[in-house]
Design a protein around this motif. Sequence first.
Motif, mmCIF file in Angstrom:
data_model
loop_
_atom_site.group_PDB
_atom_site.id
_atom_site.type_symbol
_atom_site.label_atom_id
_atom_site.label_comp_id
_atom_site.label_asym_id
_atom_site.label_seq_id
_atom_site.Cartn_x
_atom_site.Cartn_y
_atom_site.Cartn_z
ATOM 1 N N ASP A 8 0.835 -1.202 0.000
ATOM 2 C CA ASP A 8 0.000 0.000 0.000
ATOM 3 C C ASP A 8 0.866 1.248 0.000
ATOM 4 O O ASP A 8 2.071 1.190 0.207
ATOM 5 C CB ASP A 8 -0.929 -0.011 1.223
ATOM 6 C CG ASP A 8 -1.976 -1.104 1.095
ATOM 7 O OD1 ASP A 8 -2.213 -1.530 -0.065
ATOM 8 O OD2 ASP A 8 -2.511 -1.535 2.118
ATOM 9 N N CYS A 9 0.232 2.400 -0.234
ATOM 10 C CA CYS A 9 0.951 3.668 -0.310
ATOM 11 C C CYS A 9 1.679 3.966 0.997
ATOM 12 O O CYS A 9 1.081 3.891 2.075
ATOM 13 C CB CYS A 9 -0.047 4.785 -0.616
ATOM 14 S SG CYS A 9 0.670 6.432 -0.468
ATOM 15 N N PRO A 10 2.997 4.249 0.931
ATOM 16 C CA PRO A 10 3.730 4.526 2.173
ATOM 17 C C PRO A 10 3.278 5.813 2.863
ATOM 18 O O PRO A 10 3.534 6.001 4.048
ATOM 19 C CB PRO A 10 5.182 4.633 1.708
ATOM 20 C CG PRO A 10 5.130 4.859 0.245
ATOM 21 C CD PRO A 10 3.839 4.285 -0.255
ATOM 22 N N GLU A 11 2.603 6.693 2.145
ATOM 23 C CA GLU A 11 2.185 7.965 2.740
ATOM 24 C C GLU A 11 0.827 7.855 3.419
ATOM 25 O O GLU A 11 0.645 8.305 4.536
ATOM 26 C CB GLU A 11 2.097 9.058 1.662
ATOM 27 C CG GLU A 11 3.441 9.494 1.098
ATOM 28 C CD GLU A 11 4.211 10.388 2.056
ATOM 29 O OE1 GLU A 11 3.560 11.208 2.740
ATOM 30 O OE2 GLU A 11 5.448 10.256 2.128
ATOM 31 N N CYS A 12 -0.140 7.297 2.668
ATOM 32 C CA CYS A 12 -1.514 7.332 3.190
ATOM 33 C C CYS A 12 -2.103 5.934 3.378
ATOM 34 O O CYS A 12 -3.270 5.797 3.737
ATOM 35 C CB CYS A 12 -2.416 8.174 2.294
ATOM 36 S SG CYS A 12 -2.745 7.434 0.686
ATOM 37 N N SER A 13 -1.292 4.883 3.089
ATOM 38 C CA SER A 13 -1.691 3.485 3.319
ATOM 39 C C SER A 13 -2.885 3.025 2.499
ATOM 40 O O SER A 13 -3.470 1.989 2.806
ATOM 41 C CB SER A 13 -1.999 3.219 4.810
ATOM 42 O OG SER A 13 -0.995 3.760 5.611
ATOM 43 N N TRP A 25 1.978 5.309 -8.671
ATOM 44 C CA TRP A 25 1.811 6.516 -7.858
ATOM 45 C C TRP A 25 0.474 6.436 -7.137
ATOM 46 O O TRP A 25 -0.376 5.599 -7.467
ATOM 47 C CB TRP A 25 1.873 7.775 -8.731
ATOM 48 C CG TRP A 25 0.702 7.920 -9.665
ATOM 49 C CD1 TRP A 25 0.431 7.139 -10.762
ATOM 50 C CD2 TRP A 25 -0.370 8.857 -9.568
ATOM 51 N NE1 TRP A 25 -0.722 7.537 -11.359
ATOM 52 C CE2 TRP A 25 -1.256 8.598 -10.658
ATOM 53 C CE3 TRP A 25 -0.668 9.902 -8.690
ATOM 54 C CZ2 TRP A 25 -2.407 9.348 -10.870
ATOM 55 C CZ3 TRP A 25 -1.828 10.646 -8.919
ATOM 56 C CH2 TRP A 25 -2.672 10.365 -9.997
ATOM 57 N N CYS A 26 0.299 7.297 -6.150
ATOM 58 C CA CYS A 26 -0.928 7.252 -5.363
ATOM 59 C C CYS A 26 -1.837 8.405 -5.762
ATOM 60 O O CYS A 26 -1.452 9.570 -5.648
ATOM 61 C CB CYS A 26 -0.611 7.332 -3.873
ATOM 62 S SG CYS A 26 -2.096 7.433 -2.869
ATOM 63 N N ARG A 27 -3.025 8.074 -6.247
ATOM 64 C CA ARG A 27 -3.906 9.146 -6.710
ATOM 65 C C ARG A 27 -4.622 9.840 -5.562
ATOM 66 O O ARG A 27 -5.296 10.847 -5.765
ATOM 67 C CB ARG A 27 -4.895 8.629 -7.754
ATOM 68 C CG ARG A 27 -5.878 7.596 -7.241
ATOM 69 C CD ARG A 27 -6.636 6.980 -8.384
ATOM 70 N NE ARG A 27 -7.194 7.993 -9.254
ATOM 71 C CZ ARG A 27 -7.614 7.776 -10.491
ATOM 72 N NH1 ARG A 27 -7.503 6.578 -11.011
ATOM 73 N NH2 ARG A 27 -8.147 8.724 -11.205
ATOM 74 N N HIS A 28 -4.494 9.276 -4.359
ATOM 75 C CA HIS A 28 -5.157 9.909 -3.211
ATOM 76 C C HIS A 28 -4.307 11.026 -2.625
ATOM 77 O O HIS A 28 -4.800 12.090 -2.293
ATOM 78 C CB HIS A 28 -5.473 8.859 -2.144
ATOM 79 C CG HIS A 28 -6.243 7.701 -2.689
ATOM 80 N ND1 HIS A 28 -7.566 7.807 -3.037
ATOM 81 C CD2 HIS A 28 -5.865 6.436 -3.000
ATOM 82 C CE1 HIS A 28 -7.982 6.638 -3.516
ATOM 83 N NE2 HIS A 28 -6.967 5.793 -3.513
ATOM 84 N N CYS A 29 -2.987 10.746 -2.471
ATOM 85 C CA CYS A 29 -2.149 11.766 -1.825
ATOM 86 C C CYS A 29 -1.048 12.275 -2.754
ATOM 87 O O CYS A 29 -0.285 13.167 -2.396
ATOM 88 C CB CYS A 29 -1.530 11.210 -0.548
ATOM 89 S SG CYS A 29 -0.301 9.929 -0.868
ATOM 90 N N GLY A 30 -0.944 11.696 -3.972
ATOM 91 C CA GLY A 30 0.058 12.178 -4.911
ATOM 92 C C GLY A 30 1.449 11.622 -4.667
ATOM 93 O O GLY A 30 2.426 12.065 -5.271
ATOM 94 N N TRP A 31 1.564 10.580 -3.825
ATOM 95 C CA TRP A 31 2.875 9.993 -3.567
ATOM 96 C C TRP A 31 3.502 9.474 -4.875
ATOM 97 O O TRP A 31 2.821 8.868 -5.697
ATOM 98 C CB TRP A 31 2.727 8.838 -2.570
ATOM 99 C CG TRP A 31 4.004 8.057 -2.378
ATOM 100 C CD1 TRP A 31 5.067 8.402 -1.616
ATOM 101 C CD2 TRP A 31 4.341 6.809 -3.008
ATOM 102 N NE1 TRP A 31 6.055 7.456 -1.742
ATOM 103 C CE2 TRP A 31 5.644 6.461 -2.570
ATOM 104 C CE3 TRP A 31 3.671 5.958 -3.902
ATOM 105 C CZ2 TRP A 31 6.285 5.303 -3.000
ATOM 106 C CZ3 TRP A 31 4.317 4.792 -4.325
ATOM 107 C CH2 TRP A 31 5.614 4.476 -3.872
ATOM 108 N N ASN A 32 4.787 9.777 -5.071
ATOM 109 C CA ASN A 32 5.560 9.310 -6.221
ATOM 110 C C ASN A 32 5.136 9.932 -7.563
ATOM 111 O O ASN A 32 5.534 9.465 -8.621
ATOM 112 C CB ASN A 32 5.515 7.775 -6.347
ATOM 113 C CG ASN A 32 6.808 7.259 -6.965
ATOM 114 O OD1 ASN A 32 7.851 7.903 -6.833
ATOM 115 N ND2 ASN A 32 6.752 6.135 -7.639
HETATM 116 ZN ZN LIG Z 1 -1.195 7.857 -0.893
#
Ligand SMILES: [Zn+2]
Length: 414
Positions: A8-13, A25-32
């Motif tokens: 899962d996303c390391p920022e927002c899981s 990339w993560c479309r929820h928090c923009g990670w990566n």
């Molecule tokens: Zn995220």
Amino acid sequence: MIRPAMPDCPECSRPLPQDRRYAIWCRHCGWNLEPAPAPHEPAWQLERERRLADSLAERPASGPERSVSAFLLSVPVLLIPLPGLLGGIALLVFYRPIWFAAPFAAVLFVITAIFRPRIDRLPGSAQPITRTQAPQLYDVLDRLAAQTGTPKLQYVVLTLDTRIAIERVGLRYRRTLRIGLPSWTVLNPQERYAVLAHALYDDRRGLHDRVLGAAQHVIGELAAAVTPGALDSAGDGRIKHSEGVVVIVGQGSDDQILHSWLVKLGSAVLGPPIRGYYRLLRRLDLAGRQRREYRIDRRVAEHIGSEPAAAALERVLLADICYRALERAVRLGRADDPLEALRRTAAEIPEHEFARLVQVDRAGNGRSDADHPPTWQRTRLLRAHPTPTTSVFAPNKDDELRAAARAAVVSLHD
Ligand SMILES: [Zn+2]
Ligand SMILES: [Zn+2]
């Protein structure tokens, strides 16, 4: 082989996309999400564009489309080549002996020729599409011409790049629609209609636009002529690395050194005023030019609906992926049916990759070309004032283009 699932996303899981052929990339928090590319445009331009778009979001019809001052500043620029031309003719007519006058006249004509109107050429792989080959496409184009109040198109070519636009091509200045196949295949019929309608409106240019366009070309050439380039450097015998190639820059001859000094002198004396004039012209013209583009977008939205008009602008961001896939297929000798190869690639691109491209383009103020406002502002304004989607008679018979697409790929091998 089954790969382990993405964590899962390391920022927002929240869960990440699983398709590893595309960026994760993560479309929820923009990670990566990749960092925004540095904009090509100067800061003042981006700031002015932002203010203009904000004001048009409030009141779509506000403000003039044409700048009188930009027009008045353009006219003298167009007269620059005139003394060279007249001087050359006068030398030939009045000066004797002619063998003495001719070389000087030739020099003046060469100077004049530098400012000639630019001649656009098509890429070598461009393939003509005739009315008999593509009756449905031409039928749509004829209807669009009537709807946009423009003359019927007589020349259509298919290319393997991503550009869809009407250009004046060759010495005969032939009005030609270029259909870049990778862009064409990522658009649905309604989106194609929107792109074609915009291209027709873009081509409907009046005296104002022609004068400004020609003046910007002349002064742009002048600015380039007084800007020192790589060839103007006399060199000092050092080794330079340029794009992976080692170039030994030889000790320049006296002539080269003199030339190099002349260019430097020209650049120091003439460069700032010429570049300043160029910037001033672009600056005065910017708001009017972009208002015109936004208005074209609005008009297209009235024909077909704001959503297909906006979607078309975003969908073409996928064309680069399709172009690269086609390139690969050609290299591997697997492009017997380029249309099908492109269509398959387009269908496989996952939604999260599309969303990523739209975000990256927005962060970098990406645009279709220098004459257009940032794409994200155009889609934002289209969606800020929605119009209903209408069904139109739109091009969907890709079979009509199959033969030309094959010929274009074959011509790459020649
Ligand atoms: Zn995220
Ligand atoms: Zn346009």
